[in-house]
Write a protein that holds these residues in place. Structure first.
Motif, PDB file in Angstrom:
ATOM      1  N   ARG A 239     -17.207 -27.380   7.432  1.00 21.30           N
ATOM      2  CA  ARG A 239     -16.351 -28.558   7.303  1.00 21.30           C
ATOM      3  C   ARG A 239     -17.104 -29.647   6.538  1.00 21.30           C
ATOM      4  O   ARG A 239     -18.292 -29.845   6.726  1.00 21.30           O
ATOM      5  CB  ARG A 239     -15.940 -29.065   8.676  1.00 21.30           C
ATOM      6  CG  ARG A 239     -15.132 -28.034   9.447  1.00 21.30           C
ATOM      7  CD  ARG A 239     -14.537 -28.609  10.704  1.00 21.30           C
ATOM      8  NE  ARG A 239     -13.837 -27.581  11.453  1.00 21.30           N
ATOM      9  CZ  ARG A 239     -12.594 -27.179  11.183  1.00 21.30           C
ATOM     10  NH1 ARG A 239     -11.921 -27.718  10.200  1.00 21.30           N
ATOM     11  NH2 ARG A 239     -12.025 -26.241  11.921  1.00 21.30           N
ATOM     12  N   MET A 240     -16.377 -30.334   5.666  1.00 20.64           N
ATOM     13  CA  MET A 240     -16.969 -31.434   4.907  1.00 20.64           C
ATOM     14  C   MET A 240     -17.317 -32.560   5.882  1.00 20.64           C
ATOM     15  O   MET A 240     -16.533 -32.863   6.790  1.00 20.64           O
ATOM     16  CB  MET A 240     -15.989 -31.941   3.854  1.00 20.64           C
ATOM     17  CG  MET A 240     -15.601 -30.884   2.827  1.00 20.64           C
ATOM     18  SD  MET A 240     -16.977 -30.362   1.813  1.00 20.64           S
ATOM     19  CE  MET A 240     -17.228 -31.823   0.832  1.00 20.64           C
ATOM     20  N   PRO A 241     -18.495 -33.185   5.734  1.00 19.68           N
ATOM     21  CA  PRO A 241     -18.911 -34.225   6.688  1.00 19.68           C
ATOM     22  C   PRO A 241     -17.924 -35.388   6.796  1.00 19.68           C
ATOM     23  O   PRO A 241     -17.659 -35.875   7.891  1.00 19.68           O
ATOM     24  CB  PRO A 241     -20.256 -34.696   6.136  1.00 19.68           C
ATOM     25  CG  PRO A 241     -20.747 -33.581   5.295  1.00 19.68           C
ATOM     26  CD  PRO A 241     -19.529 -32.911   4.746  1.00 19.68           C
ATOM     27  N   ASP A 242     -17.385 -35.839   5.675  1.00 18.09           N
ATOM     28  CA  ASP A 242     -16.478 -36.997   5.699  1.00 18.09           C
ATOM     29  C   ASP A 242     -15.011 -36.626   5.877  1.00 18.09           C
ATOM     30  O   ASP A 242     -14.196 -37.469   6.207  1.00 18.09           O
ATOM     31  CB  ASP A 242     -16.634 -37.806   4.409  1.00 18.09           C
ATOM     32  CG  ASP A 242     -18.025 -38.417   4.298  1.00 18.09           C
ATOM     33  OD1 ASP A 242     -18.644 -38.627   5.357  1.00 18.09           O
ATOM     34  OD2 ASP A 242     -18.478 -38.667   3.169  1.00 18.09           O
ATOM     35  N   TYR A 243     -14.680 -35.372   5.629  1.00 18.50           N
ATOM     36  CA  TYR A 243     -13.288 -34.898   5.733  1.00 18.50           C
ATOM     37  C   TYR A 243     -13.280 -33.628   6.585  1.00 18.50           C
ATOM     38  O   TYR A 243     -13.291 -32.515   6.073  1.00 18.50           O
ATOM     39  CB  TYR A 243     -12.715 -34.614   4.340  1.00 18.50           C
ATOM     40  CG  TYR A 243     -12.760 -35.815   3.437  1.00 18.50           C
ATOM     41  CD1 TYR A 243     -11.778 -36.785   3.504  1.00 18.50           C
ATOM     42  CD2 TYR A 243     -13.816 -35.990   2.539  1.00 18.50           C
ATOM     43  CE1 TYR A 243     -11.823 -37.905   2.683  1.00 18.50           C
ATOM     44  CE2 TYR A 243     -13.877 -37.100   1.719  1.00 18.50           C
ATOM     45  CZ  TYR A 243     -12.874 -38.053   1.794  1.00 18.50           C
ATOM     46  OH  TYR A 243     -12.928 -39.160   0.981  1.00 18.50           O
ATOM     47  N   ARG A 244     -13.268 -33.777   7.884  1.00 25.40           N
ATOM     48  CA  ARG A 244     -13.416 -32.653   8.816  1.00 25.40           C
ATOM     49  C   ARG A 244     -12.300 -31.623   8.716  1.00 25.40           C
ATOM     50  O   ARG A 244     -12.456 -30.498   9.152  1.00 25.40           O
ATOM     51  CB  ARG A 244     -13.500 -33.166  10.261  1.00 25.40           C
ATOM     52  CG  ARG A 244     -14.675 -34.058  10.541  1.00 25.40           C
ATOM     53  CD  ARG A 244     -15.960 -33.287  10.447  1.00 25.40           C
ATOM     54  NE  ARG A 244     -17.106 -34.176  10.597  1.00 25.40           N
ATOM     55  CZ  ARG A 244     -18.209 -33.833  11.182  1.00 25.40           C
ATOM     56  NH1 ARG A 244     -18.343 -32.651  11.696  1.00 25.40           N
ATOM     57  NH2 ARG A 244     -19.202 -34.683  11.253  1.00 25.40           N
ATOM     58  N   HIS A 245     -11.162 -31.979   8.133  1.00 20.70           N
ATOM     59  CA  HIS A 245     -10.054 -31.039   8.011  1.00 20.70           C
ATOM     60  C   HIS A 245     -10.175 -30.164   6.759  1.00 20.70           C
ATOM     61  O   HIS A 245      -9.402 -29.241   6.568  1.00 20.70           O
ATOM     62  CB  HIS A 245      -8.713 -31.786   8.006  1.00 20.70           C
ATOM     63  CG  HIS A 245      -8.575 -32.742   6.865  1.00 20.70           C
ATOM     64  ND1 HIS A 245      -9.217 -33.959   6.857  1.00 20.70           N
ATOM     65  CD2 HIS A 245      -7.911 -32.642   5.695  1.00 20.70           C
ATOM     66  CE1 HIS A 245      -8.939 -34.582   5.721  1.00 20.70           C
ATOM     67  NE2 HIS A 245      -8.151 -33.807   4.990  1.00 20.70           N
ATOM     68  N   VAL A 246     -11.173 -30.424   5.898  1.00 21.93           N
ATOM     69  CA  VAL A 246     -11.372 -29.667   4.664  1.00 21.93           C
ATOM     70  C   VAL A 246     -12.494 -28.650   4.871  1.00 21.93           C
ATOM     71  O   VAL A 246     -13.595 -29.005   5.290  1.00 21.93           O
ATOM     72  CB  VAL A 246     -11.730 -30.608   3.487  1.00 21.93           C
ATOM     73  CG1 VAL A 246     -12.008 -29.804   2.226  1.00 21.93           C
ATOM     74  CG2 VAL A 246     -10.614 -31.608   3.250  1.00 21.93           C
ATOM     75  N   LEU A 247     -12.193 -27.378   4.560  1.00 19.22           N
ATOM     76  CA  LEU A 247     -13.204 -26.321   4.624  1.00 19.22           C
ATOM     77  C   LEU A 247     -13.748 -26.061   3.227  1.00 19.22           C
ATOM     78  O   LEU A 247     -12.994 -26.046   2.248  1.00 19.22           O
ATOM     79  CB  LEU A 247     -12.620 -25.019   5.167  1.00 19.22           C
ATOM     80  CG  LEU A 247     -12.406 -24.921   6.667  1.00 19.22           C
ATOM     81  CD1 LEU A 247     -11.779 -23.576   7.016  1.00 19.22           C
ATOM     82  CD2 LEU A 247     -13.696 -25.108   7.422  1.00 19.22           C
ATOM     83  N   ASN A 248     -15.033 -25.843   3.149  1.00 18.20           N
ATOM     84  CA  ASN A 248     -15.687 -25.489   1.903  1.00 18.20           C
ATOM     85  C   ASN A 248     -16.487 -24.216   2.169  1.00 18.20           C
ATOM     86  O   ASN A 248     -16.701 -23.844   3.320  1.00 18.20           O
ATOM     87  CB  ASN A 248     -16.595 -26.621   1.435  1.00 18.20           C
ATOM     88  CG  ASN A 248     -16.817 -26.605  -0.056  1.00 18.20           C
ATOM     89  OD1 ASN A 248     -16.384 -25.683  -0.744  1.00 18.20           O
ATOM     90  ND2 ASN A 248     -17.488 -27.630  -0.562  1.00 18.20           N
ATOM     91  N   SER A 249     -16.954 -23.548   1.110  1.00 18.65           N
ATOM     92  CA  SER A 249     -17.727 -22.327   1.320  1.00 18.65           C
ATOM     93  C   SER A 249     -19.024 -22.370   0.530  1.00 18.65           C
ATOM     94  O   SER A 249     -19.144 -23.073  -0.476  1.00 18.65           O
ATOM     95  CB  SER A 249     -16.915 -21.086   0.945  1.00 18.65           C
ATOM     96  OG  SER A 249     -16.668 -21.066  -0.439  1.00 18.65           O
ATOM     97  N   TYR A 250     -19.993 -21.598   1.014  1.00 19.60           N
ATOM     98  CA  TYR A 250     -21.308 -21.503   0.401  1.00 19.60           C
ATOM     99  C   TYR A 250     -21.743 -20.045   0.491  1.00 19.60           C
ATOM    100  O   TYR A 250     -21.618 -19.414   1.547  1.00 19.60           O
ATOM    101  CB  TYR A 250     -22.304 -22.407   1.149  1.00 19.60           C
ATOM    102  CG  TYR A 250     -23.721 -22.314   0.655  1.00 19.60           C
ATOM    103  CD1 TYR A 250     -24.118 -22.987  -0.498  1.00 19.60           C
ATOM    104  CD2 TYR A 250     -24.663 -21.551   1.332  1.00 19.60           C
ATOM    105  CE1 TYR A 250     -25.420 -22.911  -0.955  1.00 19.60           C
ATOM    106  CE2 TYR A 250     -25.970 -21.468   0.883  1.00 19.60           C
ATOM    107  CZ  TYR A 250     -26.339 -22.146  -0.259  1.00 19.60           C
ATOM    108  OH  TYR A 250     -27.623 -22.063  -0.716  1.00 19.60           O
ATOM    109  N   ILE A 251     -22.232 -19.487  -0.614  1.00 16.29           N
ATOM    110  CA  ILE A 251     -22.688 -18.092  -0.648  1.00 16.29           C
ATOM    111  C   ILE A 251     -24.218 -18.079  -0.579  1.00 16.29           C
ATOM    112  O   ILE A 251     -24.899 -18.817  -1.297  1.00 16.29           O
ATOM    113  CB  ILE A 251     -22.225 -17.380  -1.938  1.00 16.29           C
ATOM    114  CG1 ILE A 251     -20.711 -17.418  -2.069  1.00 16.29           C
ATOM    115  CG2 ILE A 251     -22.750 -15.956  -1.997  1.00 16.29           C
ATOM    116  CD1 ILE A 251     -19.977 -16.626  -1.028  1.00 16.29           C
ATOM    117  N   TRP A 252     -24.749 -17.213   0.273  1.00 10.18           N
ATOM    118  CA  TRP A 252     -26.194 -17.074   0.478  1.00 10.18           C
ATOM    119  C   TRP A 252     -26.558 -15.604   0.347  1.00 10.18           C
ATOM    120  O   TRP A 252     -25.842 -14.727   0.857  1.00 10.18           O
ATOM    121  CB  TRP A 252     -26.537 -17.591   1.872  1.00 10.18           C
ATOM    122  CG  TRP A 252     -27.945 -17.395   2.321  1.00 10.18           C
ATOM    123  CD1 TRP A 252     -28.990 -18.246   2.134  1.00 10.18           C
ATOM    124  CD2 TRP A 252     -28.465 -16.295   3.063  1.00 10.18           C
ATOM    125  NE1 TRP A 252     -30.122 -17.742   2.705  1.00 10.18           N
ATOM    126  CE2 TRP A 252     -29.828 -16.537   3.288  1.00 10.18           C
ATOM    127  CE3 TRP A 252     -27.915 -15.108   3.552  1.00 10.18           C
ATOM    128  CZ2 TRP A 252     -30.646 -15.647   3.981  1.00 10.18           C
ATOM    129  CZ3 TRP A 252     -28.723 -14.220   4.244  1.00 10.18           C
ATOM    130  CH2 TRP A 252     -30.081 -14.503   4.451  1.00 10.18           C
TER     131      TRP A 252
END
Length: 92
Positions: free
Chosen positions: A26-39
């Motif tokens: 979840r974005m720190p300032d917009y908790r309703h927005v999901l983002n993704s990160y590939i590792w």
């Protein structure tokens, strides 16, 4: 004494495989927005110590709280796939 970096081939011969994880957070300032990160990293299945070490780092240092993590693991060298070649014949 400094530790010599281990090559990818040495890791694969020791049983490591390539682990790919997708983190949804979840974005720190917009908790309703999901983002993704590939590792990606070489890791040992089934315990995945490097993956869990990264998850602990994320929870400790990154402001965006994790929503979920999905991952896959692939051993790149398996028994019977790797062999020592002694010679090579060329045929025109």
């Amino acid at each position: 004494m400094t530790k010599r970096p281990v090559s990818e081939t040495e890791l694969m011969l020791k049983g490591y495989g390539l682990t790919t994880a997708e983190f949804f957070y979840r974005m720190p300032d917009y908790r309703h927005v999901l983002n993704s990160y590939i590792w990606q990293d070489y890791d040992l299945a089934p315990d995945h110590p490097r993956l869990f070490e990264f998850i602990e780092f994320w929870q400790r240092e990154i402001e965006g709280p994790l929503h979920s993590v999905r991952f896959t693991h692939r051993k790149l060298i398996a028994p019977g796939e790797w062999r020592n070649v002694v010679g090579e014949f060329r045929y025109h």
